[in-house]
Design a protein around this motif. Structure first.
Motif, PDB file in Angstrom:
ATOM      1  N   SER A  72      46.233  60.466  17.138  1.00  0.00           N
ATOM      2  CA  SER A  72      46.266  59.016  17.372  1.00  0.00           C
ATOM      3  C   SER A  72      47.254  58.667  18.475  1.00  0.00           C
ATOM      4  N   LEU A  73      48.421  59.331  18.415  1.00  0.00           N
ATOM      5  CA  LEU A  73      49.428  59.091  19.444  1.00  0.00           C
ATOM      6  C   LEU A  73      48.936  59.558  20.810  1.00  0.00           C
ATOM      7  N   LYS A  74      48.277  60.719  20.801  1.00  0.00           N
ATOM      8  CA  LYS A  74      47.733  61.252  22.052  1.00  0.00           C
ATOM      9  C   LYS A  74      46.665  60.316  22.611  1.00  0.00           C
ATOM     10  N   TRP A  75      45.810  59.796  21.704  1.00  0.00           N
ATOM     11  CA  TRP A  75      44.739  58.897  22.127  1.00  0.00           C
ATOM     12  C   TRP A  75      45.318  57.600  22.700  1.00  0.00           C
ATOM     13  N   ALA A  76      46.385  57.124  22.108  1.00  0.00           N
ATOM     14  CA  ALA A  76      47.038  55.914  22.610  1.00  0.00           C
ATOM     15  C   ALA A  76      47.571  56.146  24.024  1.00  0.00           C
ATOM     16  N   ASP A  77      48.183  57.326  24.228  1.00  0.00           N
ATOM     17  CA  ASP A  77      48.677  57.664  25.563  1.00  0.00           C
ATOM     18  C   ASP A  77      47.528  57.788  26.547  1.00  0.00           C
ATOM     19  N   TYR A  78      46.426  58.400  26.058  1.00  0.00           N
ATOM     20  CA  TYR A  78      45.262  58.602  26.913  1.00  0.00           C
ATOM     21  C   TYR A  78      44.656  57.264  27.331  1.00  0.00           C
ATOM     22  N   GLN A  79      44.628  56.316  26.399  1.00  0.00           N
ATOM     23  CA  GLN A  79      44.059  55.006  26.683  1.00  0.00           C
ATOM     24  C   GLN A  79      44.817  54.285  27.790  1.00  0.00           C
ATOM     25  N   LYS A  80      46.097  54.569  27.923  1.00  0.00           N
ATOM     26  CA  LYS A  80      46.894  53.891  28.934  1.00  0.00           C
ATOM     27  C   LYS A  80      46.405  54.178  30.345  1.00  0.00           C
ATOM     28  N   ILE A  81      45.732  55.297  30.522  1.00  0.00           N
ATOM     29  CA  ILE A  81      45.255  55.605  31.865  1.00  0.00           C
ATOM     30  C   ILE A  81      44.116  54.690  32.267  1.00  0.00           C
ATOM     31  N   PHE A  82      43.543  53.960  31.303  1.00  0.00           N
ATOM     32  CA  PHE A  82      42.477  53.021  31.611  1.00  0.00           C
ATOM     33  C   PHE A  82      43.003  51.604  31.823  1.00  0.00           C
ATOM     34  N   GLU A  83      44.316  51.424  31.623  1.00  0.00           N
ATOM     35  CA  GLU A  83      44.866  50.103  31.841  1.00  0.00           C
ATOM     36  C   GLU A  83      44.775  49.743  33.319  1.00  0.00           C
ATOM     37  N   LEU A  84      44.466  48.486  33.576  1.00  0.00           N
ATOM     38  CA  LEU A  84      44.200  48.022  34.923  1.00  0.00           C
ATOM     39  C   LEU A  84      45.434  48.051  35.807  1.00  0.00           C
ATOM     40  N   ASN A  85      45.314  48.745  36.941  1.00  0.00           N
ATOM     41  CA  ASN A  85      46.327  48.671  37.981  1.00  0.00           C
ATOM     42  C   ASN A  85      46.057  47.445  38.853  1.00  0.00           C
ATOM     43  N   GLU A  86      46.946  47.171  39.785  1.00  0.00           N
ATOM     44  CA  GLU A  86      46.723  46.049  40.697  1.00  0.00           C
ATOM     45  C   GLU A  86      45.436  46.271  41.477  1.00  0.00           C
ATOM     46  N   PRO A  87      44.545  45.250  41.531  1.00  0.00           N
ATOM     47  CA  PRO A  87      43.249  45.443  42.195  1.00  0.00           C
ATOM     48  C   PRO A  87      43.393  45.663  43.697  1.00  0.00           C
ATOM     49  N   ILE A  88      42.479  46.431  44.256  1.00  0.00           N
ATOM     50  CA  ILE A  88      42.416  46.658  45.700  1.00  0.00           C
ATOM     51  C   ILE A  88      41.454  45.615  46.270  1.00  0.00           C
ATOM     52  N   ILE A  89      41.963  44.702  47.088  1.00  0.00           N
ATOM     53  CA  ILE A  89      41.169  43.576  47.580  1.00  0.00           C
ATOM     54  C   ILE A  89      41.028  43.659  49.093  1.00  0.00           C
ATOM     55  N   SER A  90      39.803  43.494  49.589  1.00  0.00           N
ATOM     56  CA  SER A  90      39.554  43.551  51.032  1.00  0.00           C
ATOM     57  C   SER A  90      38.526  42.477  51.421  1.00  0.00           C
ATOM     58  N   GLY A  91      38.443  42.214  52.718  1.00  0.00           N
ATOM     59  CA  GLY A  91      37.447  41.291  53.247  1.00  0.00           C
ATOM     60  C   GLY A  91      37.912  39.855  53.376  1.00  0.00           C
ATOM     61  N   HIS A  92      39.122  39.550  52.931  1.00  0.00           N
ATOM     62  CA  HIS A  92      39.598  38.168  52.956  1.00  0.00           C
ATOM     63  C   HIS A  92      40.183  37.818  54.325  1.00  0.00           C
ATOM     64  N   LYS A  93      39.861  36.601  54.791  1.00  0.00           N
ATOM     65  CA  LYS A  93      40.387  36.096  56.059  1.00  0.00           C
ATOM     66  C   LYS A  93      40.991  34.706  55.884  1.00  0.00           C
ATOM     67  N   ILE A  94      40.299  33.865  55.128  1.00  0.00           N
ATOM     68  CA  ILE A  94      40.759  32.485  54.943  1.00  0.00           C
ATOM     69  C   ILE A  94      41.831  32.439  53.859  1.00  0.00           C
ATOM     70  N   LEU A  95      41.465  32.869  52.679  1.00  0.00           N
ATOM     71  CA  LEU A  95      42.441  32.971  51.601  1.00  0.00           C
ATOM     72  C   LEU A  95      43.169  34.302  51.731  1.00  0.00           C
ATOM     73  N   ASN A  96      44.357  34.401  51.159  1.00  0.00           N
ATOM     74  CA  ASN A  96      45.075  35.668  51.228  1.00  0.00           C
ATOM     75  C   ASN A  96      44.886  36.478  49.938  1.00  0.00           C
ATOM     76  N   LYS A  97      45.396  37.677  49.957  1.00  0.00           N
ATOM     77  CA  LYS A  97      45.217  38.589  48.832  1.00  0.00           C
ATOM     78  C   LYS A  97      45.754  38.003  47.533  1.00  0.00           C
ATOM     79  N   GLN A  98      46.896  37.331  47.601  1.00  0.00           N
ATOM     80  CA  GLN A  98      47.510  36.785  46.391  1.00  0.00           C
ATOM     81  C   GLN A  98      46.637  35.705  45.757  1.00  0.00           C
ATOM     82  N   ASP A  99      45.933  34.930  46.575  1.00  0.00           N
ATOM     83  CA  ASP A  99      45.025  33.909  46.030  1.00  0.00           C
ATOM     84  C   ASP A  99      43.967  34.550  45.142  1.00  0.00           C
ATOM     85  N   TYR A 100      43.422  35.661  45.605  1.00  0.00           N
ATOM     86  CA  TYR A 100      42.390  36.347  44.830  1.00  0.00           C
ATOM     87  C   TYR A 100      42.990  37.078  43.636  1.00  0.00           C
TER      88      TYR A 100
END
Length: 253
Positions: free
Chosen positions: A30-58
Motif C-alpha cells: 500500500s505504501l509502495k502504491w501510494a509512492d507510485y501514484q505520486k508519479i502521476f500527479e500533475l506537473n506544471e503544464p507545458i503551454i505553447s502557441g500563445h501570443k495575445i495572452l501569456n502563459k500565466q493566463d492559461y
C-alpha cells in the motif's frame, strides 16, 4: 494426546505468523502504491502557441480545475475550459507519461477594432474579442459608425450585427488579397447612406466603396493602383467607387 496438542499449537502459530506476514506485506504494498501514484500527479503544464495572452493566463485557467491526477476526463475538462476563453480558437491537450500535460493553443487573430464605448476587437470569423488592455497593441483598422448596442457584441461569440459581419468580410478579403491596402487602413466606416468607406492612414485618403459588388471594386482599385506607377492612392483626397465598373478620383488641392 500431547502430540496432537502440540500440533494444534504449532498450527495456530503458523496461521498467526502467516496472517501477520500478509498484513505486513499488504501494508508495504500500500505504501509502495501510494509512492507510485505520486508519479502521476500533475506537473506544471507545458503551454505553447500563445501570443495575445501569456502563459500565466492559461496556467490560471488550468489551476482552477483543481485536479492532481491526469486522466482522460481531466484532459477533456482542460480543453473545454481553455476554449471558453474568447481568444482561444482551439486547444489541443495531450498527456505525456507519466505526469506531464502538454497544451497547444491556437488563438484568434484580431482583424479589426470595434469603436464603441467599451472598445472590442473582432476576428475573421466575426467572433467578438476583448479589446480593453489588448487593442492598444494592434495597428489594425477601426470599425466606426456601426450600431453600438452592447447586446450585439457578446464576447467569445459571433456578433449579431449584420453590417459588422459585412465589414469583417471586407477586411478579411483585403487582408488576404490586398495586404498593402489592409495594412494602410486606419478606419472602415459607414456614411449616412450606409455605404462603406475606407479611410487610409496616410494623409488621409477616403475610398468610398458603396454597398454592392465590393470584391469587384477591389479588383478595379488594384488595377488603378498598379496603373499609377510611381504615384500612390494617397496622392488622392477621394476615390469614389460607387459607379459601375469605374472610379472617380479627386486629387488633393
Amino acid at each position: 494426546m500431547k502430540k496432537n496438542k502440540k500440533l494444534k499449537i504449532n498450527l495456530r502459530q503458523a496461521i498467526g505468523i502467516s496472517l501477520s506476514s500478509i498484513f505486513l506485506l499488504l501494508l508495504f504494498l500500500s505504501l509502495k502504491w501510494a509512492d507510485y501514484q505520486k508519479i502521476f500527479e500533475l506537473n506544471e503544464p507545458i503551454i505553447s502557441g500563445h501570443k495575445i495572452l501569456n502563459k500565466q493566463d492559461y496556467k490560471n485557467i488550468v489551476d482552477q480545475l483543481e485536479n492532481e491526477i491526469i486522466n482522460t476526463a481531466y484532459i477533456v475538462e482542460v480543453r473545454e475550459a481553455l476554449e471558453k476563453n474568447p481568444f482561444v480558437r482551439a486547444a489541443r491537450v495531450s498527456r505525456h507519461f507519466p505526469n506531464k500535460i502538454k497544451i497547444e493553443i491556437v488563438e484568434r487573430e484580431p482583424l479589426g477594432i470595434i469603436n464603441i464605448e467599451n472598445q472590442l476587437m473582432i476576428d475573421e470569423e466575426a467572433v467578438v474579442l476583448p479589446g480593453k488592455n489588448y487593442s492598444e497593441d494592434y495597428l489594425i483598422p477601426v470599425l466606426s459608425g456601426f450600431n453600438s448596442a452592447k447586446e450585439l457584441y457578446p464576447e467569445g461569440e459571433k456578433t449579431f450585427s449584420i453590417k459588422v459581419k459585412e465589414a469583417v468580410e471586407i477586411l478579411r478579403e483585403l487582408s488576404t488579397n490586398y495586404t498593402d491596402l489592409y495594412e494602410n487602413i486606419s478606419e472602415l466606416t459607414l456614411n449616412q447612406d450606409d455605404e462603406y468607406v475606407i479611410i487610409l492612414a496616410d494623409r488621409p485618403t477616403r475610398v468610398i466603396l458603396g454597398k454592392d459588388n465590393i470584391s469587384q471594386k477591389f479588383n478595379i482599385l488594384k488595377s488603378f493602383d498598379k496603373a499609377l506607377g510611381q504615384r500612390q492612392l494617397t496622392d488622392f483626397k477621394l476615390i469614389d467607387m460607387r459607379y459601375s465598373k469605374q472610379l472617380v478620383a479627386r486629387e488633393w488641392a
